[in-house]
Design a protein around this motif. Sequence first.
Motif, mmCIF file in Angstrom:
data_model
loop_
_atom_site.group_PDB
_atom_site.id
_atom_site.type_symbol
_atom_site.label_atom_id
_atom_site.label_comp_id
_atom_site.label_asym_id
_atom_site.label_seq_id
_atom_site.Cartn_x
_atom_site.Cartn_y
_atom_site.Cartn_z
ATOM 1 N N LEU A 1 19.844 1.507 -11.150
ATOM 2 C CA LEU A 1 20.931 1.988 -10.509
ATOM 3 C C LEU A 1 22.165 1.482 -11.915
ATOM 4 O O LEU A 1 22.071 0.725 -12.154
ATOM 5 C CB LEU A 1 20.943 0.876 -9.582
ATOM 6 C CG LEU A 1 20.339 1.375 -8.865
ATOM 7 C CD1 LEU A 1 21.297 0.221 -6.959
ATOM 8 C CD2 LEU A 1 19.844 2.680 -8.164
ATOM 9 N N GLU A 2 22.721 2.989 -12.429
ATOM 10 C CA GLU A 2 23.908 2.433 -13.163
ATOM 11 C C GLU A 2 23.507 2.492 -14.030
ATOM 12 O O GLU A 2 23.110 4.046 -14.898
ATOM 13 C CB GLU A 2 25.426 2.450 -12.497
ATOM 14 C CG GLU A 2 26.200 2.444 -12.547
ATOM 15 C CD GLU A 2 27.294 2.325 -11.207
ATOM 16 O OE1 GLU A 2 27.494 0.688 -10.758
ATOM 17 O OE2 GLU A 2 28.516 2.451 -10.828
ATOM 18 N N HIS A 3 23.466 1.273 -14.407
ATOM 19 C CA HIS A 3 22.896 0.666 -16.215
ATOM 20 C C HIS A 3 22.441 0.079 -16.477
ATOM 21 O O HIS A 3 21.714 -0.913 -15.112
ATOM 22 C CB HIS A 3 24.421 0.434 -17.058
ATOM 23 C CG HIS A 3 25.424 0.000 -16.359
ATOM 24 N ND1 HIS A 3 25.044 -1.405 -16.228
ATOM 25 C CD2 HIS A 3 26.456 -0.266 -15.607
ATOM 26 C CE1 HIS A 3 25.735 -2.122 -15.101
ATOM 27 N NE2 HIS A 3 26.891 -0.936 -15.224
ATOM 28 N N LEU B 1 16.242 7.114 -8.975
ATOM 29 C CA LEU B 1 17.121 7.624 -10.264
ATOM 30 C C LEU B 1 18.505 7.713 -10.564
ATOM 31 O O LEU B 1 19.020 8.413 -10.175
ATOM 32 C CB LEU B 1 16.584 7.962 -11.882
ATOM 33 C CG LEU B 1 15.059 8.006 -12.495
ATOM 34 C CD1 LEU B 1 14.420 9.074 -12.699
ATOM 35 C CD2 LEU B 1 14.238 6.734 -12.713
ATOM 36 N N ASP B 2 19.743 6.461 -11.426
ATOM 37 C CA ASP B 2 21.187 6.792 -10.931
ATOM 38 C C ASP B 2 21.733 7.355 -12.486
ATOM 39 O O ASP B 2 21.670 6.586 -13.636
ATOM 40 C CB ASP B 2 21.538 5.446 -10.064
ATOM 41 C CG ASP B 2 22.834 5.899 -10.103
ATOM 42 O OD1 ASP B 2 23.783 7.225 -10.310
ATOM 43 O OD2 ASP B 2 23.253 4.947 -9.639
ATOM 44 N N GLU B 3 21.360 8.088 -12.569
ATOM 45 C CA GLU B 3 22.097 9.083 -14.167
ATOM 46 C C GLU B 3 20.932 8.399 -15.375
ATOM 47 O O GLU B 3 21.502 7.001 -16.151
ATOM 48 C CB GLU B 3 23.983 8.794 -14.297
ATOM 49 C CG GLU B 3 24.816 9.505 -13.109
ATOM 50 C CD GLU B 3 26.488 9.065 -13.207
ATOM 51 O OE1 GLU B 3 26.199 8.650 -14.496
ATOM 52 O OE2 GLU B 3 26.691 9.039 -12.268
ATOM 53 N N PRO B 4 19.917 9.146 -15.151
ATOM 54 C CA PRO B 4 18.926 8.271 -15.944
ATOM 55 C C PRO B 4 19.236 8.564 -17.413
ATOM 56 O O PRO B 4 18.812 7.964 -18.525
ATOM 57 C CB PRO B 4 17.368 8.183 -15.684
ATOM 58 C CG PRO B 4 17.991 9.948 -14.666
ATOM 59 C CD PRO B 4 19.273 9.860 -14.205
ATOM 60 N N LYS C 1 27.403 7.740 -4.771
ATOM 61 C CA LYS C 1 26.496 7.879 -4.939
ATOM 62 C C LYS C 1 25.311 6.542 -5.217
ATOM 63 O O LYS C 1 24.424 5.647 -4.848
ATOM 64 C CB LYS C 1 26.046 8.666 -5.838
ATOM 65 C CG LYS C 1 26.922 10.342 -5.471
ATOM 66 C CD LYS C 1 26.743 11.162 -7.499
ATOM 67 C CE LYS C 1 27.251 10.825 -8.529
ATOM 68 N NZ LYS C 1 28.729 10.997 -8.179
ATOM 69 N N THR C 2 25.919 5.888 -6.250
ATOM 70 C CA THR C 2 25.330 4.280 -5.845
ATOM 71 C C THR C 2 25.690 3.601 -5.226
ATOM 72 O O THR C 2 24.851 3.120 -4.633
ATOM 73 C CB THR C 2 26.263 3.955 -7.246
ATOM 74 O OG1 THR C 2 25.959 4.465 -8.253
ATOM 75 C CG2 THR C 2 25.333 2.753 -8.036
ATOM 76 N N THR C 3 26.659 3.456 -4.516
ATOM 77 C CA THR C 3 26.768 2.373 -2.885
ATOM 78 C C THR C 3 25.686 3.080 -2.921
ATOM 79 O O THR C 3 24.985 2.127 -1.706
ATOM 80 C CB THR C 3 28.463 2.734 -3.147
ATOM 81 O OG1 THR C 3 28.927 2.847 -3.696
ATOM 82 C CG2 THR C 3 28.371 2.124 -1.914
HETATM 83 MG MG LIG Z 1 27.670 6.096 -9.987
#
Ligand SMILES: [Mg+2]
Lengths: 297, 267
Positions: free
Chosen positions: A80-82, A152-155, A43-45
Amino acid sequence: MDTVLTTRHLTKDFGRLRAVDDLSFEVKRGQVFGLLGPNGSGKTTTLGMLMGVVNPTVGEFSWFGEIPNHHVRKKIGAVLEHPIFYPYLTGQKNLELNAMIKQCPEENIPGVLELVELADRRNDKYKTYSLGMKQRLAIASALLNEPTVLILDEPTNGLDPMGIAEIRELIKKIAANGKTIILASHLLDEVQKVCSHFAILKKGRLVHVGPVDDVGKGAETVEVKADLPDFTEVLMQFPGTASILPENGVFLVTLREDFHSKDLNAFLIERGVVANHLVTKRKSLEKVFLEILSEPR
Amino acid sequence: MLHLLKIDLKKLTSYRTFWVVCGLYFLTIGFSTASGMEFLKWLANTFDKFGSSLNIDRIPLYHFPDVWLNLVWWSGFFKVLLGIMVVISISNEYTYRTLRQNIIDGLSRWEFLASKILTNLLLSLISVVLIFIIALVTGFIYTPEINWNYVFTDIEFYPAYLLELFTFLSYALMLGIFVQRSGLTIILLLLSYMLEAIVKANIDDYFPWLIPYFPMESISALVPIPFYRYAFQEIQDYVDPAAVAIASAWMILFNYFSYLKLKRSDL
Ligand SMILES: [Mg+2]
Ligand SMILES: Nc1ncnc2c1ncn2[C@@H]1O[C@H](COP(=O)(O)OP(=O)(O)OP(=O)(O)O)[C@@H](O)[C@H]1O
């Protein structure tokens, strides 16, 4: 409906590992698009490729029908991510820097800080923030340029329950303004609550894509209980019963197509049976998710 | 362009280390170049013999036109401090992952690099202007008889000094982009001259003509050692065009390598 994002055969190899494999999908304007998948499914990639920080090995994508470039990215808000900021700068200064990069007016800063409730901590250094505050600042920064697309990546990672609920409301509010949102998350009931569409990745491959509304469709299951010794017999006589599964004193009745729980209820009343427990079980996204992932491929 | 420079300065001007290292650098080159003559006078007063054997007023260190080259050559030694600052600035972007976020927020990779290169240019320019002003002032103070024909002779060493600094900072930036960790990069930066010297010593017997093409060598060759003129009366009072060509080529290559690396890597 116009297309915001198109990907074609998007693939990314890290050495021998294929992190994203032949991904093709579309996101239309106004969709809230959930990107799901277990840890390490890419997902993040994928989002990294869409935001220009990971170079695709094969394949292409386009934003708003344009070949991707950095001007397009200015119209997209992304976390993204954090959260990533300069630790020695204050929240305010970090946002000022972001405004310079995104070439949007600094006047937007107080508004977004207010929105994420960081206004009173804005002159503290970023490194002194708690995880949730960092997360909020990241969301503020993503909203800074009044983006038409939000990624949003795991917001809600690291937010307290109130924070999670606030972010959910925020996402709904932003979506209601016709903005497009792409959301990667592990919180499946969150996704079910806010998303209009979702895709599932498994080991970098797209294994499902479709509207969230479709999840509830298909055969209905009813959980029912009555103080009757031969209750199973009664249930068997109901023409809509496909199968019965006793579980902890209740019965899980899977219905045939075109039969609903109210039909079962009417049938029981007709037979003079009073159920003391009757619940319609809708299929949850979580269940669909686990089903799809357990299918051998 | 100015916009990109402003972005990088915004990152640096709230960063304490930046002020400490740059402050140290500018104070050192400023004071050491401005006070050389006073230092000699102090030596002469403290050690009587030194003063009588050498009439310090006759040492033309600060006389026009010698002062131009002398000060530039001297302050060239301290460019390592600026190089360290450049390394810290770029490796921070990697360790904080802010390079990644800058790209996500809408800088292109080239723009990101350009913002760093522009800062390099600015730091080099400030050094050049500072030393120029100090040389001008001290030259007027210490030159016994001002001969206007000589006042602005040899001033071509200032563009050469600018190229020296900028090429070196380009090298530091490139090292930072390839190595990405500040500690290791700084060590490599400090060792560069030594490593090059070892290679040079080894090939000296076989390919002596190659020597001027080495990067550190070409950077040093821009501003020649001035004291030969006092020792041997042998004066190189011009900037060697070959050195300029070679150093410029390195400068372009360093920045180009940085660009290639940045463009190809996943952030
Ligand atoms: Mg990820
Ligand atoms: N820079 C990298 N170098 C090597 N492998 C990487 C790199 N980035 C990601 N990977 C690998 O690519 C795969 C996909 O990672 P990715 O971060 O996209 O997963 P994800 O779906 O976001 O997972 P999570 O839900 O844990 O956030 C993983 O196997 C990961 O190890």
